[in-house]
Design a protein around this motif. Structure first.
Motif, PDB file in Angstrom:
ATOM      1  N   PRO A  12       0.778  -1.244   0.000  1.00  0.00           N
ATOM      2  CA  PRO A  12       0.000   0.000   0.000  1.00  0.00           C
ATOM      3  C   PRO A  12       0.808   1.292   0.000  1.00  0.00           C
ATOM      4  CG  PRO A  12      -0.223  -1.156   2.091  1.00  0.00           C
ATOM      5  CD  PRO A  12       0.452  -2.096   1.157  1.00  0.00           C
ATOM      6  N   THR A  13       2.028   1.249   0.513  1.00  0.00           N
ATOM      7  CA  THR A  13       2.862   2.449   0.474  1.00  0.00           C
ATOM      8  C   THR A  13       4.193   2.215  -0.220  1.00  0.00           C
ATOM      9  OG1 THR A  13       3.785   1.943   2.667  1.00  0.00           O
ATOM     10  CG2 THR A  13       1.854   3.372   2.601  1.00  0.00           C
ATOM     11  N   GLY A  14       4.478   0.954  -0.588  1.00  0.00           N
ATOM     12  CA  GLY A  14       5.778   0.614  -1.155  1.00  0.00           C
ATOM     13  C   GLY A  14       5.965   1.020  -2.600  1.00  0.00           C
ATOM     14  N   TRP A  15       4.963   1.638  -3.215  1.00  0.00           N
ATOM     15  CA  TRP A  15       5.058   2.041  -4.622  1.00  0.00           C
ATOM     16  C   TRP A  15       5.368   3.526  -4.788  1.00  0.00           C
ATOM     17  CZ3 TRP A  15       1.336   5.665  -6.165  1.00  0.00           C
ATOM     18  CH2 TRP A  15       0.262   5.838  -5.293  1.00  0.00           C
ATOM     19  N   GLU A  16       5.437   4.269  -3.697  1.00  0.00           N
ATOM     20  CA  GLU A  16       5.566   5.725  -3.807  1.00  0.00           C
ATOM     21  C   GLU A  16       6.853   6.137  -4.519  1.00  0.00           C
ATOM     22  OE1 GLU A  16       4.777   9.720  -1.087  1.00  0.00           O
ATOM     23  OE2 GLU A  16       5.020   7.765  -0.114  1.00  0.00           O
ATOM     24  N   HIS A  17       7.928   5.361  -4.355  1.00  0.00           N
ATOM     25  CA  HIS A  17       9.201   5.723  -4.985  1.00  0.00           C
ATOM     26  C   HIS A  17       9.142   5.617  -6.508  1.00  0.00           C
ATOM     27  CE1 HIS A  17       9.462   1.327  -4.977  1.00  0.00           C
ATOM     28  NE2 HIS A  17      10.417   1.439  -5.892  1.00  0.00           N
ATOM     29  N   LEU A  18       8.094   4.984  -7.043  1.00  0.00           N
ATOM     30  CA  LEU A  18       7.959   4.843  -8.490  1.00  0.00           C
ATOM     31  C   LEU A  18       7.303   6.052  -9.144  1.00  0.00           C
ATOM     32  CD1 LEU A  18       6.683   1.140  -8.558  1.00  0.00           C
ATOM     33  CD2 LEU A  18       9.002   1.942  -9.079  1.00  0.00           C
ATOM     34  N   VAL A  19       6.770   6.953  -8.342  1.00  0.00           N
ATOM     35  CA  VAL A  19       6.067   8.117  -8.891  1.00  0.00           C
ATOM     36  C   VAL A  19       7.058   9.077  -9.538  1.00  0.00           C
ATOM     37  CG1 VAL A  19       4.609  10.106  -8.339  1.00  0.00           C
ATOM     38  CG2 VAL A  19       4.213   7.908  -7.190  1.00  0.00           C
TER      39      VAL A  19
ATOM     40  N   LEU B  35      -4.757   5.364  -1.278  1.00  0.00           N
ATOM     41  CA  LEU B  35      -5.398   6.641  -1.589  1.00  0.00           C
ATOM     42  C   LEU B  35      -4.609   7.811  -1.007  1.00  0.00           C
ATOM     43  CD1 LEU B  35      -9.089   5.573  -0.972  1.00  0.00           C
ATOM     44  CD2 LEU B  35      -8.202   6.447  -3.128  1.00  0.00           C
ATOM     45  N   ALA B  36      -4.080   7.631   0.191  1.00  0.00           N
ATOM     46  CA  ALA B  36      -3.320   8.716   0.812  1.00  0.00           C
ATOM     47  C   ALA B  36      -2.091   9.075  -0.017  1.00  0.00           C
ATOM     48  CB  ALA B  36      -2.917   8.324   2.232  1.00  0.00           C
ATOM     49  N   VAL B  37      -1.354   8.060  -0.487  1.00  0.00           N
ATOM     50  CA  VAL B  37      -0.182   8.324  -1.324  1.00  0.00           C
ATOM     51  C   VAL B  37      -0.608   8.966  -2.632  1.00  0.00           C
ATOM     52  CG1 VAL B  37       1.726   7.267  -2.590  1.00  0.00           C
ATOM     53  CG2 VAL B  37       1.158   6.448  -0.297  1.00  0.00           C
ATOM     54  N   ALA B  38      -1.667   8.436  -3.237  1.00  0.00           N
ATOM     55  CA  ALA B  38      -2.130   8.972  -4.518  1.00  0.00           C
ATOM     56  C   ALA B  38      -2.538  10.433  -4.392  1.00  0.00           C
ATOM     57  CB  ALA B  38      -3.293   8.139  -5.038  1.00  0.00           C
ATOM     58  N   ARG B  39      -3.261  10.778  -3.354  1.00  0.00           N
ATOM     59  CA  ARG B  39      -3.719  12.165  -3.181  1.00  0.00           C
ATOM     60  C   ARG B  39      -2.538  13.098  -2.925  1.00  0.00           C
ATOM     61  NH1 ARG B  39      -7.351  10.173  -5.778  1.00  0.00           N
ATOM     62  NH2 ARG B  39      -9.331   9.545  -4.834  1.00  0.00           N
ATOM     63  N   ARG B  40      -1.528  12.580  -2.240  1.00  0.00           N
ATOM     64  CA  ARG B  40      -0.344  13.398  -1.962  1.00  0.00           C
ATOM     65  C   ARG B  40       0.354  13.805  -3.265  1.00  0.00           C
ATOM     66  NH1 ARG B  40       1.206  10.682   2.132  1.00  0.00           N
ATOM     67  NH2 ARG B  40       2.684   9.237   1.190  1.00  0.00           N
TER      68      ARG B  40
END
Length: 402
Positions: free
Chosen positions: A126-133, A156-161
């Motif tokens: 759920p949060t381990g994909w943020e570095h791919l943005v 959703l929290a990461v996506a909205r950020r």
């Protein structure tokens, strides 16, 4: 002389869901459409508007104000990306453990898939994909895999950020909820499949749901040749206020809509029964200390029995033992991540190479490879459930030497 290997017995039951409950009502619904000679959803000699009615009822079940029925689950994902306004060449983050249709949909929408790790739930970390943005990332596609919701709130929290759109792939989880909310209705759009193995089925079909009327308008137009449709008889349809654009033909037929409306009534009790089966088996085997797939919402699942073994070889041994006992079992996607598919790995699209070969996701490979999923069927009897629990106990204890 070589001793022949023991052959698996025939499955004790079929691991089917909506198709297992197929009955006279589905036949009657399809025959009514055939007799009307109005198989096309928009017009005919005596239109019954069965797809329209299905869309209305499906939207209510999915907890969204808008639904568009289409020809398949992959079509639903493609239409949803178009509806969300994906720019050409934009990136969509996809979990590494999923069906090939997710990648095909991104490519069909002229996007680029980027592959992210899963965790032990077998869904997107759920949060381990943020570095791919990156500045090219448009959306993330959490997949509710095999009747279990992905952990959406942190996604959703990461996506909205980062200002990203969230497209839920609920193809394998129709009717499932996540913390009291129907999956598919939580992100910006949700896509469903009604293929023959799914919770409700017409053999094929799909749907997109959304809360956003602008997304709904684009989806509805895209699946119907862009919405500016002119017939050979000089009739037309498409009164949207937005600028015209070219689309595709991804429409659902009236026969599919009629059958799915019947299947929809069977869905809630079927899921309750499958959840009860899963609970019964887990409780019966509680003394074995088995490691079950962790789910973010146990109550919301659609009835899942997935074990996590120590390694890939242990998983194979358990699958072999269960299959020999007539219990449908296997490792999802044969333990292969979606980007291990040769065409995906090399980025071969119909119009050329779309991306460079992605790197290996060894942690995700290990998690998926050591998982064993037992197929549950909607027509299982109590005797089938008892046989399943007994066979699973024997297979697990036999493998451990107890």
């Amino acid at each position: 002389m070589t001793t022949p290997l023991p052959q698996p017995t025939a499955p004790r039951y079929e691991p089917l869901r909506g198709l297992a409950l197929w009955g006279e009502e589905e036949k009657a619904a399809a025959l009514e459409v055939l007799e009307s000679r109005s198989l096309f959803r928009y017009y005919g000699p005596a239109p019954l508007h069965r797809v329209d009615a299905f869309e209305e009822r499906f939207a209510a079940l999915a907890g969204a104000p808008h639904a568009v029925a289409v020809s398949s689950g992959t079509a639903a994902l493609t239409c949803a990306l178009i509806g969300l306004g994906i720019p050409e060449g934009a990136e969509v983050i996809v979990p590494a453990a999923t069906f090939l249709g997710c990648v095909n949909a991104v490519v069909a929408a002229r996007g680029v898939p980027v592959f992210a790790d899963i965790d032990e739930s077998l869904t997107l970390d759920p949060t381990g994909w943020e570095h791919l943005v990156t500045d090219r990332t448009f959306a993330v596609m959490p997949v509710h895999l095999h009747q279990a919701a992905a952990d959406l709130d942190p996604v959703l929290a990461v996506a909205r950020r980062h200002g990203l759109r969230v497209l839920e792939d609920a193809a394998q989880a129709c009717g499932v909820s996540y913390r009291g909310r129907p999956v598919g209705s939580i992100g910006d759009a949700g896509a469903f499949s009604f293929q023959s193995e799914k919770n409700i089925t017409a053999g094929e079909g799909g749907a997109v749901v959304t809360h956003d009327p602008a997304v709904h308008d684009r989806v509805a137009r895209y699946q119907d040749q862009g919405g500016q449709f002119t017939t050979s008889r000089a009739g037309d349809r498409g009164t949207a206020a937005g600028e015209p654009f070219l689309g595709a033909n991804l429409r659902m037929t009236e026969i599919a809509g009629a059958v799915l409306a019947v299947q929809l009534e069977r869905l809630p009790p079927m899921l309750r029964r499958l959840r009860d089966i899963a609970r019964t088996v887990r409780a019966d085997l509680a003394d074995l200390g088995l490691r079950w797939r962790p789910l973010p919402d146990e109550e919301g699942s659609g009835g899942d029995l997935t074990l996590l073994l120590d390694d890939r070889m242990a998983a194979r041994r358990l699958v072999t033992a269960l299959t020999a006992a007539g219990v449908p079992a296997g490792t999802l996607y044969q333990g292969r991540l979606v980007h291990q598919n040769p065409a995906v790995r090399t980025g071969r699209t119909p119009w050329g190479t779309g991306w460079q070969a992605p790197g290996r996701l060894r942690a995700s490979e290990a998690i998926l490879g050591r998982s064993v999923t037992v197929g549950l069927g909607a027509a299982m009897t109590d005797d089938d459930v008892a046989h399943l629990a007994k066979s699973l106990r024997a297979a697990v204890t036999g493998a451990s030497g107890e």
